[in-house]
Design a protein around this motif. Structure first.
Motif, short mmCIF file in Angstrom:
data_model
loop_
_atom_site.label_atom_id
_atom_site.label_comp_id
_atom_site.label_asym_id
_atom_site.label_seq_id
_atom_site.Cartn_x
_atom_site.Cartn_y
_atom_site.Cartn_z
N ILE A 237 -9.00 12.36 3.43
CA ILE A 237 -8.35 11.29 4.19
C ILE A 237 -7.33 10.57 3.31
O ILE A 237 -6.21 10.28 3.73
CB ILE A 237 -9.38 10.30 4.75
N GLY A 238 -7.72 10.28 2.07
CA GLY A 238 -6.82 9.58 1.17
C GLY A 238 -5.53 10.35 0.95
O GLY A 238 -4.44 9.75 0.92
N ARG A 239 -5.64 11.65 0.82
CA ARG A 239 -4.44 12.47 0.63
C ARG A 239 -3.55 12.43 1.87
O ARG A 239 -2.32 12.37 1.77
CB ARG A 239 -4.86 13.90 0.30
N ILE A 240 -4.15 12.47 3.06
CA ILE A 240 -3.38 12.41 4.30
C ILE A 240 -2.69 11.05 4.44
O ILE A 240 -1.51 10.97 4.82
CB ILE A 240 -4.29 12.69 5.51
N VAL A 241 -3.42 9.97 4.12
CA VAL A 241 -2.84 8.63 4.20
C VAL A 241 -1.70 8.47 3.21
O VAL A 241 -0.67 7.85 3.52
CB VAL A 241 -3.94 7.57 3.95
N LEU A 242 -1.85 9.07 2.02
CA LEU A 242 -0.78 9.03 1.03
C LEU A 242 0.45 9.78 1.52
O LEU A 242 1.59 9.33 1.34
CB LEU A 242 -1.27 9.64 -0.28
N MET A 243 0.24 10.92 2.16
CA MET A 243 1.35 11.67 2.75
C MET A 243 2.04 10.84 3.84
O MET A 243 3.27 10.85 3.96
CB MET A 243 0.83 12.99 3.34
N ALA A 244 1.23 10.11 4.62
CA ALA A 244 1.79 9.27 5.68
C ALA A 244 2.65 8.15 5.10
O ALA A 244 3.68 7.78 5.67
CB ALA A 244 0.67 8.69 6.53
N TYR A 245 2.22 7.61 3.95
CA TYR A 245 3.04 6.56 3.30
C TYR A 245 4.41 7.12 2.93
O TYR A 245 5.43 6.44 3.11
CB TYR A 245 2.32 6.04 2.06
N ARG A 246 4.44 8.32 2.41
CA ARG A 246 5.72 8.91 2.01
C ARG A 246 6.62 9.15 3.21
O ARG A 246 7.84 9.12 3.09
CB ARG A 246 5.47 10.24 1.28
N LYS A 247 6.01 9.38 4.36
CA LYS A 247 6.80 9.62 5.58
C LYS A 247 7.25 8.31 6.23
O LYS A 247 8.36 8.26 6.79
CB LYS A 247 5.97 10.42 6.59
N THR A 248 6.43 7.30 6.14
CA THR A 248 6.70 6.07 6.90
C THR A 248 7.09 4.87 6.04
O THR A 248 7.70 3.93 6.54
CB THR A 248 5.46 5.67 7.72
N GLY A 249 6.69 4.88 4.76
CA GLY A 249 6.93 3.72 3.91
C GLY A 249 6.01 2.55 4.21
O GLY A 249 6.23 1.44 3.73
N LYS A 250 4.97 2.79 5.00
CA LYS A 250 4.05 1.74 5.42
C LYS A 250 3.12 1.37 4.25
O LYS A 250 2.29 2.18 3.84
CB LYS A 250 3.26 2.21 6.63
N LYS A 251 3.24 0.17 3.73
CA LYS A 251 2.52 -0.21 2.52
C LYS A 251 1.01 -0.19 2.70
O LYS A 251 0.27 0.07 1.74
CB LYS A 251 2.97 -1.59 2.05
N SER A 252 0.54 -0.45 3.90
CA SER A 252 -0.91 -0.44 4.12
C SER A 252 -1.49 0.94 3.85
O SER A 252 -2.64 1.06 3.41
CB SER A 252 -1.24 -0.86 5.56
N TYR A 253 -0.70 1.99 4.08
CA TYR A 253 -1.16 3.34 3.79
C TYR A 253 -1.27 3.56 2.28
O TYR A 253 -2.24 4.17 1.80
CB TYR A 253 -0.21 4.38 4.39
N LEU A 254 -0.30 3.10 1.53
CA LEU A 254 -0.34 3.24 0.07
C LEU A 254 -1.51 2.47 -0.51
O LEU A 254 -2.26 2.99 -1.36
CB LEU A 254 0.97 2.77 -0.56
N ASP A 255 -1.69 1.24 -0.07
CA ASP A 255 -2.80 0.42 -0.56
C ASP A 255 -4.14 1.10 -0.28
O ASP A 255 -5.05 1.11 -1.11
CB ASP A 255 -2.78 -0.96 0.08
N SER A 256 -4.26 1.67 0.90
CA SER A 256 -5.49 2.36 1.30
C SER A 256 -5.75 3.57 0.41
O SER A 256 -6.88 3.78 -0.06
CB SER A 256 -5.38 2.79 2.76
N ALA A 257 -4.71 4.35 0.16
CA ALA A 257 -4.85 5.56 -0.67
C ALA A 257 -5.23 5.20 -2.11
O ALA A 257 -6.07 5.87 -2.73
CB ALA A 257 -3.56 6.37 -0.65
N LEU A 258 -4.65 4.14 -2.64
CA LEU A 258 -4.95 3.73 -4.01
C LEU A 258 -6.39 3.25 -4.14
O LEU A 258 -7.07 3.55 -5.14
CB LEU A 258 -3.97 2.63 -4.46
#
Length: 290
Positions: A61-82
């Motif tokens: 899930i973390g890897r998918i959320v990180l990929m989503a951050y790269r696509k959307t720039g949505k900071k909540s996704y990056l924070d979640s992945a970290l």
């Protein structure tokens, strides 16, 4: 999508939705996934009779959320992945050995491979070498257990809870999964251990695939006999090494397994393979093998 209740399938569905152009639905699903993340950064695996945080689910899930951050720039996704990455780092209980959960202590290779792929994505995003070093340790842990013929066992030779047996045996399905995530963890094969290991692993995978699918007599893991998802993982592995014929066998197999509302979970092993597998086990028990 949220009523599925299982966080990893929802994340994987979101990934498929995004690839198919349904970005709004994908983000809606991922927003739910991020919203149910545990406070310690993990996600739960939901199985019959048990719901518990899992390094496998958290890494995927973390890897998918990180990929989503790269696509959307949505900071909540990056924070979640970290936060997920920090959680998985703490699950290392030996050199490169990551436990699946508090209910599962086996040195399972696909667990370490999953973690390695997630760590690599985090390193690319953050340039934090702690993630890269953790990835290399996880890679080594997988490579060290590889059999001489190139196959990856399901787990190391030590028996661990909750299993009654060690399950230090090869299996086409889990071999494909392990190799898939190892290739994602180092797509340029810069790690010297993985470079040698992956070449042997793809050779073994090629040897257990025939024109009709897996030779299940090569699978010694009872609970995965006939699993079908390995064909998709293997298709990526064969594509990585430029083996078009084998890749197409896997891709052609998937439509055969399709049902009205999804895919078959199991395929039946052919009688000839069952007999072949039993015969090989009898030879081992009687000492009639080289």
């Amino acid at each position: 999508y949220t009523n599925l209740g299982r966080q990893r399938p929802v994340a994987e569905i979101a990934k498929a939705l995004h690839v198919s152009g349904k970005k709004r639905e994908a983000e809606k699903s991922l927003d739910w996934v991020v919203g149910v993340q545990n406070r310690n950064g993990s996600w739960n695996e939901v199985l019959p009779g048990i719901t518990a945080e899992s390094s496998v689910d958290t890494s995927i899930i973390g890897r998918i959320v990180l990929m989503a951050y790269r696509k959307t720039g949505k900071k909540s996704y990056l924070d979640s992945a970290l936060r997920a990455g920090q959680n998985v780092l703490k699950k290392e209980i030996g050199y490169g050995r990551f436990i699946k959960s508090f209910h599962h202590y086996g040195d399972v290779l696909n667990v370490s491979a999953n973690c390695a792929a997630f760590f690599y994505g985090l390193f690319l995003q953050t340039k934090d070498r702690n993630f890269l070093e953790a990835r290399d340790r996880a890679i080594f842990n997988c490579c060290k257990w590889q059999f001489k013929d190139g196959s990856y066992p399901y787990m190391g030779s030590e028996r661990a809870y909750p299993y009654e047996n060690h399950f230090h045996v090869p299996d086409p399905h889990y071999h494909a999964i392990t190799l898939y995530y190892l290739l994602l963890s180092d797509p340029k094969l810069e790690n010297p251990y993985l470079k040698i290991s992956a070449e042997k692993a793809i050779h073994w995978l090629e040897g257990v695939l025939h024109s009709k699918g897996w030779d299940w007599s090569k699978g010694k893991l009872v609970f995965s006999l006939g699993f079908t998802a390995g064909y998709a993982y293997a298709a990526h592995c064969f594509d990585f090494f430029g083996k078009e014929k084998q890749k197409n066998v896997c891709l052609d197999k998937l439509p055969e397994l399709r049902m009205k509302y999804g895919f078959c979970f199991w395929e039946e092993a052919r009688i000839s393979e069952t007999i072949k597998g039993i015969t090989s086990e009898l030879f081992i028990l009687t000492g009639k093998h080289s």
